[in-house]
Design a protein around this motif. Structure first.
Motif, PDB file in Angstrom:
ATOM      1  N   LEU A 186       0.845  -1.198   0.000  1.00  0.00           N
ATOM      2  CA  LEU A 186       0.000   0.000   0.000  1.00  0.00           C
ATOM      3  C   LEU A 186       0.878   1.246   0.000  1.00  0.00           C
ATOM      4  N   THR A 187       0.547   2.191  -0.843  1.00  0.00           N
ATOM      5  CA  THR A 187       1.319   3.426  -0.901  1.00  0.00           C
ATOM      6  C   THR A 187       0.915   4.347   0.245  1.00  0.00           C
ATOM      7  N   THR A 188       1.718   5.354   0.512  1.00  0.00           N
ATOM      8  CA  THR A 188       1.387   6.308   1.583  1.00  0.00           C
ATOM      9  C   THR A 188       0.069   7.014   1.287  1.00  0.00           C
ATOM     10  N   THR A 189      -0.184   7.271   0.005  1.00  0.00           N
ATOM     11  CA  THR A 189      -1.444   7.921  -0.380  1.00  0.00           C
ATOM     12  C   THR A 189      -2.627   7.004  -0.091  1.00  0.00           C
ATOM     13  N   GLN A 190      -2.457   5.728  -0.389  1.00  0.00           N
ATOM     14  CA  GLN A 190      -3.528   4.770  -0.122  1.00  0.00           C
ATOM     15  C   GLN A 190      -3.761   4.621   1.380  1.00  0.00           C
ATOM     16  N   LEU A 191      -2.677   4.544   2.148  1.00  0.00           N
ATOM     17  CA  LEU A 191      -2.804   4.405   3.604  1.00  0.00           C
ATOM     18  C   LEU A 191      -3.531   5.611   4.206  1.00  0.00           C
ATOM     19  N   ALA A 192      -3.219   6.779   3.660  1.00  0.00           N
ATOM     20  CA  ALA A 192      -3.845   8.001   4.168  1.00  0.00           C
ATOM     21  C   ALA A 192      -5.335   8.065   3.839  1.00  0.00           C
ATOM     22  N   SER A 193      -5.756   7.252   2.864  1.00  0.00           N
ATOM     23  CA  SER A 193      -7.165   7.287   2.447  1.00  0.00           C
ATOM     24  C   SER A 193      -8.026   6.253   3.163  1.00  0.00           C
ATOM     25  N   LEU A 194      -7.408   5.414   4.005  1.00  0.00           N
ATOM     26  CA  LEU A 194      -8.162   4.348   4.661  1.00  0.00           C
ATOM     27  C   LEU A 194      -9.225   4.889   5.604  1.00  0.00           C
ATOM     28  N   THR A 195     -10.346   4.215   5.626  1.00  0.00           N
ATOM     29  CA  THR A 195     -11.416   4.585   6.549  1.00  0.00           C
ATOM     30  C   THR A 195     -11.088   3.996   7.922  1.00  0.00           C
ATOM     31  N   ALA A 196     -11.855   4.398   8.918  1.00  0.00           N
ATOM     32  CA  ALA A 196     -11.644   3.890  10.270  1.00  0.00           C
ATOM     33  C   ALA A 196     -11.796   2.374  10.302  1.00  0.00           C
ATOM     34  N   ALA A 197     -12.807   1.871   9.595  1.00  0.00           N
ATOM     35  CA  ALA A 197     -13.064   0.427   9.583  1.00  0.00           C
ATOM     36  C   ALA A 197     -11.926  -0.328   8.903  1.00  0.00           C
ATOM     37  N   GLN A 198     -11.409   0.227   7.811  1.00  0.00           N
ATOM     38  CA  GLN A 198     -10.325  -0.436   7.092  1.00  0.00           C
ATOM     39  C   GLN A 198      -9.046  -0.466   7.928  1.00  0.00           C
ATOM     40  N   ALA A 199      -8.694   0.672   8.517  1.00  0.00           N
ATOM     41  CA  ALA A 199      -7.478   0.745   9.336  1.00  0.00           C
ATOM     42  C   ALA A 199      -7.604  -0.165  10.547  1.00  0.00           C
ATOM     43  N   GLY A 200      -8.792  -0.178  11.138  1.00  0.00           N
ATOM     44  CA  GLY A 200      -9.007  -0.992  12.327  1.00  0.00           C
ATOM     45  C   GLY A 200      -8.952  -2.482  12.071  1.00  0.00           C
ATOM     46  N   ALA A 201      -9.083  -2.871  10.796  1.00  0.00           N
ATOM     47  CA  ALA A 201      -9.071  -4.301  10.455  1.00  0.00           C
ATOM     48  C   ALA A 201      -7.665  -4.833  10.185  1.00  0.00           C
ATOM     49  N   ILE A 202      -6.689  -3.943  10.053  1.00  0.00           N
ATOM     50  CA  ILE A 202      -5.317  -4.396   9.789  1.00  0.00           C
ATOM     51  C   ILE A 202      -4.827  -5.211  10.985  1.00  0.00           C
ATOM     52  N   THR A 203      -4.282  -6.360  10.699  1.00  0.00           N
ATOM     53  CA  THR A 203      -3.853  -7.262  11.768  1.00  0.00           C
ATOM     54  C   THR A 203      -2.574  -6.767  12.440  1.00  0.00           C
ATOM     55  N   ALA A 204      -2.247  -7.413  13.554  1.00  0.00           N
ATOM     56  CA  ALA A 204      -1.023  -7.072  14.281  1.00  0.00           C
ATOM     57  C   ALA A 204       0.198  -7.282  13.392  1.00  0.00           C
ATOM     58  N   ASP A 205       0.178  -8.368  12.625  1.00  0.00           N
ATOM     59  CA  ASP A 205       1.300  -8.635  11.712  1.00  0.00           C
ATOM     60  C   ASP A 205       1.396  -7.555  10.642  1.00  0.00           C
ATOM     61  N   GLY A 206       0.220  -7.091  10.196  1.00  0.00           N
ATOM     62  CA  GLY A 206       0.202  -6.037   9.179  1.00  0.00           C
ATOM     63  C   GLY A 206       0.790  -4.745   9.706  1.00  0.00           C
ATOM     64  N   LEU A 207       0.424  -4.380  10.942  1.00  0.00           N
ATOM     65  CA  LEU A 207       0.944  -3.154  11.559  1.00  0.00           C
ATOM     66  C   LEU A 207       2.450  -3.283  11.812  1.00  0.00           C
ATOM     67  N   THR A 208       2.858  -4.475  12.223  1.00  0.00           N
ATOM     68  CA  THR A 208       4.286  -4.705  12.472  1.00  0.00           C
ATOM     69  C   THR A 208       5.065  -4.554  11.174  1.00  0.00           C
ATOM     70  N   ALA A 209       4.474  -5.050  10.079  1.00  0.00           N
ATOM     71  CA  ALA A 209       5.134  -4.934   8.775  1.00  0.00           C
ATOM     72  C   ALA A 209       5.247  -3.475   8.344  1.00  0.00           C
ATOM     73  N   LEU A 210       4.220  -2.687   8.618  1.00  0.00           N
ATOM     74  CA  LEU A 210       4.247  -1.266   8.261  1.00  0.00           C
ATOM     75  C   LEU A 210       5.305  -0.530   9.077  1.00  0.00           C
ATOM     76  N   GLY A 211       5.415  -0.900  10.344  1.00  0.00           N
ATOM     77  CA  GLY A 211       6.377  -0.234  11.212  1.00  0.00           C
ATOM     78  C   GLY A 211       5.959   1.203  11.496  1.00  0.00           C
ATOM     79  N   ALA A 212       6.803   1.911  12.224  1.00  0.00           N
ATOM     80  CA  ALA A 212       6.496   3.299  12.579  1.00  0.00           C
ATOM     81  C   ALA A 212       6.392   4.178  11.341  1.00  0.00           C
ATOM     82  N   THR A 213       7.242   3.913  10.343  1.00  0.00           N
ATOM     83  CA  THR A 213       7.243   4.723   9.118  1.00  0.00           C
ATOM     84  C   THR A 213       5.936   4.568   8.355  1.00  0.00           C
ATOM     85  N   GLY A 214       5.499   3.319   8.176  1.00  0.00           N
ATOM     86  CA  GLY A 214       4.257   3.078   7.445  1.00  0.00           C
ATOM     87  C   GLY A 214       3.042   3.585   8.189  1.00  0.00           C
TER      88      GLY A 214
END
Length: 360
Positions: A186-214
């Motif tokens: 996912l690009t930074t532009t796409q991440l910035a466009s996520l809705t609350a429901a979409q962001a809230g559904a990202i798993t722990a592994d997904g957030l870990t993969a994104l890291g602080a930068t993502g």
């Protein structure tokens, strides 16, 4: 020459008897006049021998009634000749039975005419064939019709090619089913466009993969919607990399989910970014584990946001580190609650705190 009215009368026994030469001689009008029953009698060889003009003259009803074996006999040139009306006539089952070679022959115009039911019927191999140009023809509604299983088949290249409008079509379930590799694409532009429901559904592994930068690409709205269980699973090093904007967008519920190690990773600058509404999430156990420098970094206004129960968790050392402003922000009830076994020394007594205020 046979008239259209005569062709309509041909039986399923007579149709197979036509040679490919005879069949090729039929006009588009004659082909369009063939009955559903007559068409069902066409052999695979006869179907493959039809010209692109004849194929393009078929009605949507005729296309809908083609058998699986007849669909399988269509050449790529014939598939490419399909009109949008004919494509709309394909059932989800028929579309799903197209080979990857046949599916690749569909024009972008044809793909743009696909219905939601047809898209749901697409196979994983067909989904994989949607390159940037073909994928761009799908609307937000059509993207939304993808099942979570189909969404997980999207390649990283396909995901990165989605517009923010198309990303908005992906469901929370889709994001929850995505692999870490897909989340990373996912690009930074796409991440910035996520809705609350979409962001809230990202798993722990997904957030870990994104890291602080993502995670920094998420909006405050998206960040505050991250699930508590996913946040609690993050490595403290990621928490230490959160921006002050991210920290200030934490909800009280999210703050209460932070582990001792995660809290210990927060800098004084990050602590100072906590809001009045957020600090109310501190539990007495969490508060007692904070370093004196972290406690001192919380502004007087924010200290006032702590619950009385949480304040009782302050250790003697932490109380001694409170600034005058922080002490003034405590209510008389909160000061009185500090009379616990842990806070009985003269220096840490409520009387001492009052004296400090009077002297300063």
């Amino acid at each position: 020459m046979l008239f259209r009215s005569q062709l309509v009368g041909l039986t399923t026994d007579q149709i197979p008897a036509l040679s490919t030469t005879q069949l090729a001689a039929l006009t588009t009008t004659q082909v369009a006049g063939l009955s559903i029953m007559a068409l069902s009698g066409l052999t695979e060889t006869q179907v493959a021998a039809m010209s692109t003009s004849q194929i393009a003259s078929l009605t949507s009803t005729q296309v809908t009634n083609l058998a699986a074996s007849q669909i399988g006999a269509l050449t790529t040139a014939q598939i490419a000749a399909f009109t949008t009306t004919e494509v709309a006539g394909l059932t989800a089952l028929q579309l799903g039975e197209l080979t990857t070679t046949q599916f690749s022959a569909l024009t972008t115009t044809s793909l743009a005419s696909l219905t939601q039911a047809q898209i749901v019927g697409m196979s994983a191999d067909q989904i994989a064939l949607l390159d940037g140009t073909r994928l761009a023809t799908l609307t937000r509604t059509e993207i939304a019709s993808l099942t979570s299983t189909q969404a997980t088949e999207l390649s990283t290249t396909q995901i990165a090619a989605l517009t923010t409008t198309q990303v908005a079509g992906l469901t929370a379930a889709d994001f929850g089913a995505m692999s870490t590799t897909q989340i990373l694409s996912l690009t930074t532009t796409q991440l910035a466009s996520l809705t609350a429901a979409q962001a809230g559904a990202i798993t722990a592994d997904g957030l870990t993969a994104l890291g602080a930068t993502g995670m920094a690409a998420l909006t405050s709205y998206g960040f505050s919607s991250l699930s508590t269980w996913a946040i609690a699973s993050l490595d403290p090093s990621i928490v230490a990399g959160w921006t002050t904007t991210e920290v200030s967008s934490l909800s009280s519920v999210q703050l209460s989910a932070l582990t001792a190690d995660q809290l210990a990773a927060l800098s004084s600058t990050q602590m100072a970014a906590l809001t009045y509404g957020t600090v109310s999430g501190f539990t007495s156990t969490q508060l007692s584990g904070l370093a004196t420098t972290q406690i001192a970094a919380i502004s007087s206004a924010m200290i006032a946001g702590l619950t009385t129960t949480a304040i009782t968790g302050l250790t003697s050392t932490q109380i001694g580190a409170l600034t005058t402003g922080e002490i003034r922000s405590l209510t008389t009830t909160e000061v009185a609650r500090l009379r616990s076994e842990e806070h009985t020394s003269e220096l840490q007594s409520p009387m001492y705190l009052v004296c400090r205020l009077l002297l300063e």
